[in-house]
Design a protein around this motif. Structure first.
Motif, PDB file in Angstrom:
ATOM      1  N   THR A  32      45.890  42.368  63.676  1.00 53.08           N
ATOM      2  CA  THR A  32      45.572  43.219  64.732  1.00 53.08           C
ATOM      3  C   THR A  32      46.567  43.706  65.522  1.00 53.08           C
ATOM      4  OG1 THR A  32      43.943  40.920  65.313  1.00 53.08           O
ATOM      5  CG2 THR A  32      44.820  42.424  66.845  1.00 53.08           C
ATOM      6  N   ALA A  33      48.247  43.816  65.410  1.00 49.93           N
ATOM      7  CA  ALA A  33      48.738  44.314  65.703  1.00 49.93           C
ATOM      8  C   ALA A  33      48.737  45.964  64.492  1.00 49.93           C
ATOM      9  CB  ALA A  33      50.269  44.061  65.812  1.00 49.93           C
ATOM     10  N   LYS A  34      48.390  45.627  63.498  1.00 49.10           N
ATOM     11  CA  LYS A  34      48.563  47.094  62.813  1.00 49.10           C
ATOM     12  C   LYS A  34      46.832  47.803  62.417  1.00 49.10           C
ATOM     13  CE  LYS A  34      52.812  45.665  59.909  1.00 49.10           C
ATOM     14  NZ  LYS A  34      53.087  44.980  58.715  1.00 49.10           N
ATOM     15  N   ASN A  35      46.004  47.099  63.440  1.00 51.82           N
ATOM     16  CA  ASN A  35      44.699  47.239  63.253  1.00 51.82           C
ATOM     17  C   ASN A  35      44.355  47.522  61.830  1.00 51.82           C
ATOM     18  OD1 ASN A  35      42.853  47.676  65.359  1.00 51.82           O
ATOM     19  ND2 ASN A  35      42.312  50.628  64.906  1.00 51.82           N
ATOM     20  N   THR A  36      44.774  46.750  60.595  1.00 50.96           N
ATOM     21  CA  THR A  36      44.571  46.428  59.296  1.00 50.96           C
ATOM     22  C   THR A  36      44.057  45.330  58.877  1.00 50.96           C
ATOM     23  OG1 THR A  36      46.743  48.230  58.960  1.00 50.96           O
ATOM     24  CG2 THR A  36      46.007  47.180  57.100  1.00 50.96           C
ATOM     25  N   VAL A  37      43.045  45.987  57.848  1.00 50.76           N
ATOM     26  CA  VAL A  37      42.437  44.067  57.221  1.00 50.76           C
ATOM     27  C   VAL A  37      43.077  44.431  55.588  1.00 50.76           C
ATOM     28  CG1 VAL A  37      40.354  43.080  56.343  1.00 50.76           C
ATOM     29  CG2 VAL A  37      40.518  44.264  58.479  1.00 50.76           C
ATOM     30  N   TYR A  38      43.486  43.188  55.198  1.00 48.72           N
ATOM     31  CA  TYR A  38      43.493  43.174  53.732  1.00 48.72           C
ATOM     32  C   TYR A  38      43.050  42.371  53.047  1.00 48.72           C
ATOM     33  CZ  TYR A  38      48.082  44.372  55.756  1.00 48.72           C
ATOM     34  OH  TYR A  38      49.303  45.067  57.514  1.00 48.72           O
ATOM     35  N   LEU A  39      42.968  42.561  51.908  1.00 47.91           N
ATOM     36  CA  LEU A  39      42.276  42.219  50.943  1.00 47.91           C
ATOM     37  C   LEU A  39      43.205  41.597  49.594  1.00 47.91           C
ATOM     38  CD1 LEU A  39      39.065  40.065  49.629  1.00 47.91           C
ATOM     39  CD2 LEU A  39      38.836  42.452  47.869  1.00 47.91           C
ATOM     40  N   GLN A  40      43.397  40.576  49.368  1.00 48.35           N
ATOM     41  CA  GLN A  40      44.611  40.111  48.177  1.00 48.35           C
ATOM     42  C   GLN A  40      43.785  39.481  46.797  1.00 48.35           C
ATOM     43  OE1 GLN A  40      48.000  39.609  47.997  1.00 48.35           O
ATOM     44  NE2 GLN A  40      46.951  39.413  45.894  1.00 48.35           N
ATOM     45  N   MET A  41      43.502  39.653  45.953  1.00 49.25           N
ATOM     46  CA  MET A  41      42.730  39.560  44.645  1.00 49.25           C
ATOM     47  C   MET A  41      43.538  39.042  43.700  1.00 49.25           C
ATOM     48  SD  MET A  41      40.198  42.732  44.953  1.00 49.25           S
ATOM     49  CE  MET A  41      41.415  44.304  44.762  1.00 49.25           C
ATOM     50  N   ASN A  42      43.937  37.934  43.472  1.00 54.51           N
ATOM     51  CA  ASN A  42      44.521  37.328  42.545  1.00 54.51           C
ATOM     52  C   ASN A  42      43.207  36.761  41.168  1.00 54.51           C
ATOM     53  OD1 ASN A  42      46.790  37.507  43.971  1.00 54.51           O
ATOM     54  ND2 ASN A  42      46.331  35.141  45.032  1.00 54.51           N
ATOM     55  N   SER A  43      43.956  36.210  40.006  1.00 49.03           N
ATOM     56  CA  SER A  43      43.204  35.813  38.154  1.00 49.03           C
ATOM     57  C   SER A  43      41.837  36.957  38.222  1.00 49.03           C
ATOM     58  CB  SER A  43      43.008  34.630  38.936  1.00 49.03           C
ATOM     59  OG  SER A  43      43.658  34.009  38.767  1.00 49.03           O
ATOM     60  N   LEU A  44      42.357  38.425  38.472  1.00 47.22           N
ATOM     61  CA  LEU A  44      41.188  39.736  38.662  1.00 47.22           C
ATOM     62  C   LEU A  44      40.931  39.122  37.275  1.00 47.22           C
ATOM     63  CD1 LEU A  44      42.942  41.887  40.353  1.00 47.22           C
ATOM     64  CD2 LEU A  44      41.248  41.534  41.019  1.00 47.22           C
ATOM     65  N   LYS A  45      39.510  39.635  36.409  1.00 45.52           N
ATOM     66  CA  LYS A  45      38.643  39.832  35.618  1.00 45.52           C
ATOM     67  C   LYS A  45      37.825  40.357  35.433  1.00 45.52           C
ATOM     68  CE  LYS A  45      36.951  35.208  37.291  1.00 45.52           C
ATOM     69  NZ  LYS A  45      35.966  34.268  37.141  1.00 45.52           N
ATOM     70  N   PRO A  46      37.409  41.328  34.465  1.00 45.05           N
ATOM     71  CA  PRO A  46      36.563  42.867  34.058  1.00 45.05           C
ATOM     72  C   PRO A  46      35.842  42.768  34.709  1.00 45.05           C
ATOM     73  CG  PRO A  46      37.742  41.807  32.547  1.00 45.05           C
ATOM     74  CD  PRO A  46      37.641  40.506  33.147  1.00 45.05           C
ATOM     75  N   GLU A  47      34.961  41.789  34.859  1.00 46.02           N
ATOM     76  CA  GLU A  47      34.162  42.357  35.881  1.00 46.02           C
ATOM     77  C   GLU A  47      34.517  42.276  37.728  1.00 46.02           C
ATOM     78  OE1 GLU A  47      34.683  39.277  33.595  1.00 46.02           O
ATOM     79  OE2 GLU A  47      33.862  37.502  34.476  1.00 46.02           O
ATOM     80  N   ASP A  48      34.972  42.154  37.964  1.00 52.97           N
ATOM     81  CA  ASP A  48      35.833  42.237  39.490  1.00 52.97           C
ATOM     82  C   ASP A  48      35.910  43.818  39.728  1.00 52.97           C
ATOM     83  OD1 ASP A  48      37.850  39.942  39.514  1.00 52.97           O
ATOM     84  OD2 ASP A  48      36.197  39.940  40.104  1.00 52.97           O
ATOM     85  N   THR A  49      35.648  44.238  38.958  1.00 56.54           N
ATOM     86  CA  THR A  49      36.119  46.256  38.500  1.00 56.54           C
ATOM     87  C   THR A  49      35.112  46.950  39.475  1.00 56.54           C
ATOM     88  OG1 THR A  49      37.325  46.391  36.499  1.00 56.54           O
ATOM     89  CG2 THR A  49      35.770  48.802  36.982  1.00 56.54           C
ATOM     90  N   ALA A  50      35.485  47.891  40.196  1.00 50.75           N
ATOM     91  CA  ALA A  50      34.286  48.300  41.053  1.00 50.75           C
ATOM     92  C   ALA A  50      35.402  48.982  42.083  1.00 50.75           C
ATOM     93  CB  ALA A  50      33.933  47.366  42.069  1.00 50.75           C
ATOM     94  N   VAL A  51      34.364  49.687  42.501  1.00 52.40           N
ATOM     95  CA  VAL A  51      35.163  50.883  43.996  1.00 52.40           C
ATOM     96  C   VAL A  51      34.833  49.524  45.022  1.00 52.40           C
ATOM     97  CG1 VAL A  51      34.818  52.673  45.601  1.00 52.40           C
ATOM     98  CG2 VAL A  51      34.459  53.012  43.293  1.00 52.40           C
ATOM     99  N   TYR A  52      36.442  49.602  45.140  1.00 56.11           N
ATOM    100  CA  TYR A  52      36.107  48.203  46.599  1.00 56.11           C
ATOM    101  C   TYR A  52      35.597  49.140  48.138  1.00 56.11           C
ATOM    102  CZ  TYR A  52      36.697  44.870  44.042  1.00 56.11           C
ATOM    103  OH  TYR A  52      36.311  43.441  43.288  1.00 56.11           O
ATOM    104  N   TYR A  53      34.878  49.032  48.899  1.00 51.76           N
ATOM    105  CA  TYR A  53      34.456  49.382  50.084  1.00 51.76           C
ATOM    106  C   TYR A  53      35.252  48.918  51.866  1.00 51.76           C
ATOM    107  CZ  TYR A  53      32.034  52.792  47.511  1.00 51.76           C
ATOM    108  OH  TYR A  53      31.636  53.865  46.839  1.00 51.76           O
ATOM    109  N   CYS A  54      35.932  49.044  52.277  1.00 47.03           N
ATOM    110  CA  CYS A  54      36.163  48.587  54.139  1.00 47.03           C
ATOM    111  C   CYS A  54      35.008  49.009  54.738  1.00 47.03           C
ATOM    112  CB  CYS A  54      37.677  48.944  54.187  1.00 47.03           C
ATOM    113  SG  CYS A  54      37.918  48.157  56.260  1.00 47.03           S
ATOM    114  N   ALA A  55      34.345  47.789  55.671  1.00 48.45           N
ATOM    115  CA  ALA A  55      33.689  48.118  56.888  1.00 48.45           C
ATOM    116  C   ALA A  55      33.471  46.868  57.712  1.00 48.45           C
ATOM    117  CB  ALA A  55      32.580  47.674  56.256  1.00 48.45           C
ATOM    118  N   ALA A  56      33.281  48.288  59.333  1.00 51.76           N
ATOM    119  CA  ALA A  56      33.865  47.236  60.412  1.00 51.76           C
ATOM    120  C   ALA A  56      32.239  46.805  60.907  1.00 51.76           C
ATOM    121  CB  ALA A  56      34.531  47.859  61.398  1.00 51.76           C
TER     122      ALA A  56
END
Length: 124
Positions: A74-98
Motif C-alpha cells: 500500500t505504501a508503494k501503491n504497487t501490486v505484485y504477481l510472483q510466478m513460480n514453476s512457470l509453464k509454456p502455457e503461462d505465455t501471455a500478455v499480463y494485465y493489471c486491473a483495478a
C-alpha cells in the motif's frame, strides 16, 4: 483517474520464476481491489489472481494455484504477481486491473482501470 503500469515481464525457461509489478499513479489504490489477467494469442483475456482492498483476501485461477502469489504494498501503491514453476502455457500478455469497489471479481467487466500489459514468454 488511475494509471497502471506493469513491468517485470520477459522470457524465461519452463520451471523458472518471474515477478510482475503494477505501479499505480494518479490516486491511491489502497481501497481498490487489484487483479492480474492474461491474454494469450487467439484467446480471451482471463482472470489470473486478485487481491481485495484489505490485502487479506486473495483469489486465484485453478491453473495457477500453488504457483502464483499476488500481494500488494500500500505504501508503494504497487501490486505484485510472483510466478513460480512457470509453464509454456503461462505465455501471455499480463494485465493489471483495478476495481474501485474493492471486491475481487473474475470478469473483465468488473474492473475500472487497466494497464497496457507486459509480455511473459515461457520456453519449453
Amino acid at each position: 483517474q488511475v494509471q497502471l503500469v506493469e513491468s517485470g515481464g520477459g522470457l524465461v525457461q519452463a520451471g523458472g520464476s518471474l515477478r510482475l509489478s503494477c505501479a499505480a499513479s494518479g490516486r491511491a489504490v489502497s481501497n481498490y481491489a487489484m487483479a492480474w489477467f492474461r491474454q494469450a494469442p487467439g484467446k480471451e483475456r482471463e482472470f489470473v489472481a486478485g487481491i481485495a482492498w484489505s490485502g487479506y483476501s486473495t483469489s486465484y485461477a485453478d491453473s495457477v494455484k500453488g504457483r502464483f502469489t499476488i500481494s500488494r504494498d500500500t505504501a508503494k501503491n504497487t501490486v505484485y504477481l510472483q510466478m513460480n514453476s512457470l509453464k509454456p502455457e503461462d505465455t501471455a500478455v499480463y494485465y493489471c486491473a483495478a476495481d474501485v469497489l474493492g471486491v475481487v471479481t473474475t470478469t473483465t467487466g468488473g474492473y475500472d482501470y487497466w494497464g497496457q500489459g507486459t509480455q511473459v514468454t515461457v520456453s519449453s
